[in-house]
Enzyme design. Structure first.
Site, PDB file in Angstrom:
ATOM      1  N   ASP A  69      26.396 106.059 -28.842  1.00 29.09           N
ATOM      2  CA  ASP A  69      26.445 106.304 -30.508  1.00 29.09           C
ATOM      3  C   ASP A  69      25.661 107.259 -30.991  1.00 29.09           C
ATOM      4  O   ASP A  69      25.728 107.392 -32.250  1.00 29.09           O
ATOM      5  CB  ASP A  69      25.165 105.287 -30.673  1.00 29.09           C
ATOM      6  CG  ASP A  69      25.145 104.276 -30.344  1.00 29.09           C
ATOM      7  OD1 ASP A  69      26.063 103.456 -30.019  1.00 29.09           O
ATOM      8  OD2 ASP A  69      24.582 102.780 -30.177  1.00 29.09           O
TER       9      ASP A  69
ATOM     10  N   GLN B 225      25.753  95.685 -23.821  1.00 28.21           N
ATOM     11  CA  GLN B 225      25.979  94.529 -23.767  1.00 28.21           C
ATOM     12  C   GLN B 225      26.876  93.611 -23.273  1.00 28.21           C
ATOM     13  O   GLN B 225      26.048  92.387 -22.979  1.00 28.21           O
ATOM     14  CB  GLN B 225      26.878  94.831 -25.774  1.00 28.21           C
ATOM     15  CG  GLN B 225      26.554  95.647 -26.429  1.00 28.21           C
ATOM     16  CD  GLN B 225      27.147  95.707 -27.841  1.00 28.21           C
ATOM     17  OE1 GLN B 225      28.555  95.482 -27.531  1.00 28.21           O
ATOM     18  NE2 GLN B 225      26.605  96.402 -28.899  1.00 28.21           N
TER      19      GLN B 225
ATOM     20  N   ARG C 179      17.334  92.450 -28.853  1.00 22.53           N
ATOM     21  CA  ARG C 179      17.153  91.218 -27.788  1.00 22.53           C
ATOM     22  C   ARG C 179      15.615  90.712 -27.506  1.00 22.53           C
ATOM     23  O   ARG C 179      16.063  89.369 -27.359  1.00 22.53           O
ATOM     24  CB  ARG C 179      17.319  92.508 -26.379  1.00 22.53           C
ATOM     25  CG  ARG C 179      18.140  92.791 -25.882  1.00 22.53           C
ATOM     26  CD  ARG C 179      18.591  94.548 -25.183  1.00 22.53           C
ATOM     27  NE  ARG C 179      19.621  94.189 -24.352  1.00 22.53           N
ATOM     28  CZ  ARG C 179      20.352  95.256 -24.858  1.00 22.53           C
ATOM     29  NH1 ARG C 179      20.301  95.322 -25.982  1.00 22.53           N
ATOM     30  NH2 ARG C 179      21.707  95.771 -24.636  1.00 22.53           N
TER      31      ARG C 179
HETATM   32  C1  S3P Z   1      24.000  98.268 -27.206  1.00 21.70           C
HETATM   33  C2  S3P Z   1      24.755  98.796 -26.397  1.00 21.70           C
HETATM   34  C3  S3P Z   1      26.360 100.412 -27.287  1.00 21.70           C
HETATM   35  C4  S3P Z   1      25.908 100.895 -28.028  1.00 21.70           C
HETATM   36  C5  S3P Z   1      25.532  99.953 -29.295  1.00 21.70           C
HETATM   37  C6  S3P Z   1      24.432  98.765 -28.720  1.00 21.70           C
HETATM   38  C7  S3P Z   1      22.794  97.519 -26.924  1.00 21.70           C
HETATM   39  O1  S3P Z   1      27.540 100.039 -26.940  1.00 21.70           O
HETATM   40  O2  S3P Z   1      26.717 101.817 -28.886  1.00 21.70           O
HETATM   41  O3  S3P Z   1      25.238 100.481 -30.448  1.00 21.70           O
HETATM   42  O4  S3P Z   1      22.313  97.299 -27.579  1.00 21.70           O
HETATM   43  O5  S3P Z   1      22.990  97.377 -25.650  1.00 21.70           O
HETATM   44  P1  S3P Z   1      27.750  98.989 -25.835  1.00 21.70           P
HETATM   45  O6  S3P Z   1      27.185  98.046 -24.197  1.00 21.70           O
HETATM   46  O7  S3P Z   1      29.172  98.160 -25.667  1.00 21.70           O
HETATM   47  O8  S3P Z   1      28.068 100.903 -24.887  1.00 21.70           O
END
Ligand code: S3P
Length: 460
Positions: free
Chosen positions: A343, A187, A22
């Site tokens: 994770d 994400q 980010r």
């Molecule tokens: C993340 C969100 C998670 C995680 C990924 C990193 C992020 O995925 O599994 O390793 O940085 O926003 P999702 O948002 O798809 O659940």
């Protein structure tokens, strides 16, 4: 070498992957120079940096290493120079000249976070961008983000498999709206909020995103740090187009990245399953949306304390101390908790395998959508080591035992979290594991094996 009996000592884990992605991507919104201290220098974040360099940002090592010479490492200080969104859109970058036939090609490597969040930025930029990744990433679902960005006005053309990369995204004509996500994905939320900032306005300038349950809120914390206004009520967040809410250019701001709780999780589990262990992990980010691993290990009997609690760039940070219990207790993880630590489930499954009693994870079908089908792989790998485990459609049931027999195949499937869990399992297994390829660890934690070895102590 004699087998380690317990873990003792202090280990500094690399910078947080979510926060590093980010910090890098959001710097495209700003003008000026910023230092990202303690960033994660692993392959996933290098993929983000190289995509952004293609868009016109300068991202180099703070020690003067040119960006394109950066190699996978743990913590690294980076310097990002950005000339502002307007330059990015129309300036000396190739995409102002691209046509549908020759989109700017961006390679996200193995990184789903890069591809998904970056899509939100690209949706707001005029031009055509072709996003692609490695074999594993090109198999993962992108429709969850691209479907919503299409509703906002982005054009998406899959090349050729619907819902997957490679795809071409053509942006610059976004309108706001209200978006209710069916997946609890930080994400996707980040991509939509980012796109929401790039809506042209003045009509339909608000973008509201609702997630089905709580997710990590690094995006909102980064917005606060950069002075980007938003309204948040529980799982719903609204932003306004930057042109309206923040008409002056956003100034670049230094970021200090805390240690990654997802990397720390491997040491926490390793210490928890080895009675007599006690470890300290300084300066770890403990965002409330990432609390699962600590909550679960506490329920299982590990003594975990947060010391020196502080805030860095609005993110909660502390030194984590763990003292292992004599025996771990079984516990369950339900659907509401899963997004707070999806994770970490591979590592936690190993803790369940060594706990007293039966543990159950449900509501975790999303595990099949990660860098590999982690649900199937966790169950198969544990079962190969003699663990009684049952795979469910949306989770698994593990019957814990006092020991891990080991001796079986441990497939890593080019998935860093499977590989690191395998190295931890190896510490406690009676017989050595037939571990798959471990190079994929560089995706999130170069040097993990050495750090684990440094903590491993042989009883005298
Ligand atoms: C993340 C969100 C998670 C995680 C990924 C990193 C992020 O995925 O599994 O390793 O940085 O926003 P999702 O948002 O798809 O659940």
């Amino acid at each position: 070498m004699a087998k380690a009996r317990f873990l003792r000592g202090t280990v500094l884990v690399p910078g947080d992957k979510s926060i590093t992605h980010r910090a890098l991507i959001f710097s495209a919104l700003t003008s000026g120079e910023a230092r990202i201290s303690g960033a994660l220098g692993a392959l996933d974040c290098l993929s983000t940096a190289s995509c952004l360099r293609r868009l016109g940002l300068t991202i180099d090592g703070a020690d003067g290493t040119p960006g394109d010479e950066l190699r996978a490492t743990g913590r690294i200080d980076l310097v990002v120079k950005s000339a502002g969104l307007k330059t990015l859109q129309s300036g000396a970058t190739p995409f102002s000249k691209t046509t549908r036939e020759s989109p700017l090609v961006l390679d996200a490597g193995n990184s789903g976070t890069t591809m998904r969040i970056l899509s939100g930025l690209l949706a707001g930029l005029p031009g055509h961008f072709l996003l692609s990744g490695d074999q594993s990433l090109n198999k993962r679902d992108m429709s969850r983000v691209l479907g919503q960005l299409s509703l906002m006005g982005a054009q998406v053309e899959y090349r050729p498999v619907a819902g997957k990369a490679p795809f071409v995204i053509s942006g610059g004509h976004l309108h706001g709206g209200t978006f209710v996500l069916s997946v609890a994905s930080a994400q996707v939320e980040a991509a939509l909020l980012l796109a929401g900032l790039l809506v042209a306005g003045p009509h339909g300038t608000a973008t509201t995103v609702t997630t089905p349950s709580k997710v990590r809120d690094h995006t909102l914390k980064a917005f606060m740090h950069l002075g980007i206004p938003f309204i948040n009520e529980g799982t719903t967040t609204t932003v306004q187009a930057l042109a309206i809410s923040h008409p002056a250019p956003l100034a670049a701001k230094d970021v200090t990245v805390p240690g990654d709780i997802s990397s720390a999780a491997f040491f926490l589990v390793a210490a928890a399953i080895m009675p007599g262990s006690s470890i300290v992990i300084p300066a770890v980010g403990v965002n409330a949306g990432r609390g699962l691993v600590v909550d679960v290990l506490r329920r299982m009997g590990a003594k975990i304390e947060y010391k020196n609690a502080r805030e860095v760039n609005y993110e909660p940070v502390c030194d984590i101390e763990l003292v292992a219990p004599d025996r771990l207790l079984a516990t369950d993880i339900g659907a509401g908790e899963v997004p707070l630590g999806i994770d970490e489930l591979p590592a936690l499954a190993l803790a369940f395998a060594l706990a007293d009693g039966r543990s159950r994870v449900s509501g975790a079908a999303e595990l099949k959508e990660k860098e590999s089908n982690r649900l199937g792989a966790i169950c198969q790998n544990l079962s190969n080591q003699g663990v009684k485990v049952e795979e469910l459609a949306d989770g698994f049931i593990v019957d814990g035992a006092k020991t891990l027999a080991g001796g079986g195949q441990w497939a890593t499937l080019h998935d860093h979290r499977l590989a690191m869990t395998g190295l931890v399992a190896e510490l406690v297994a009676a017989k050595p594991l037939a571990l798959g390829d471990l190079d994929c660890i560089n995706i999130s934690y170069p040097g993990f094996g050495q750090d684990l070895e440094k903590l491993a102590q042989v009883a005298v």
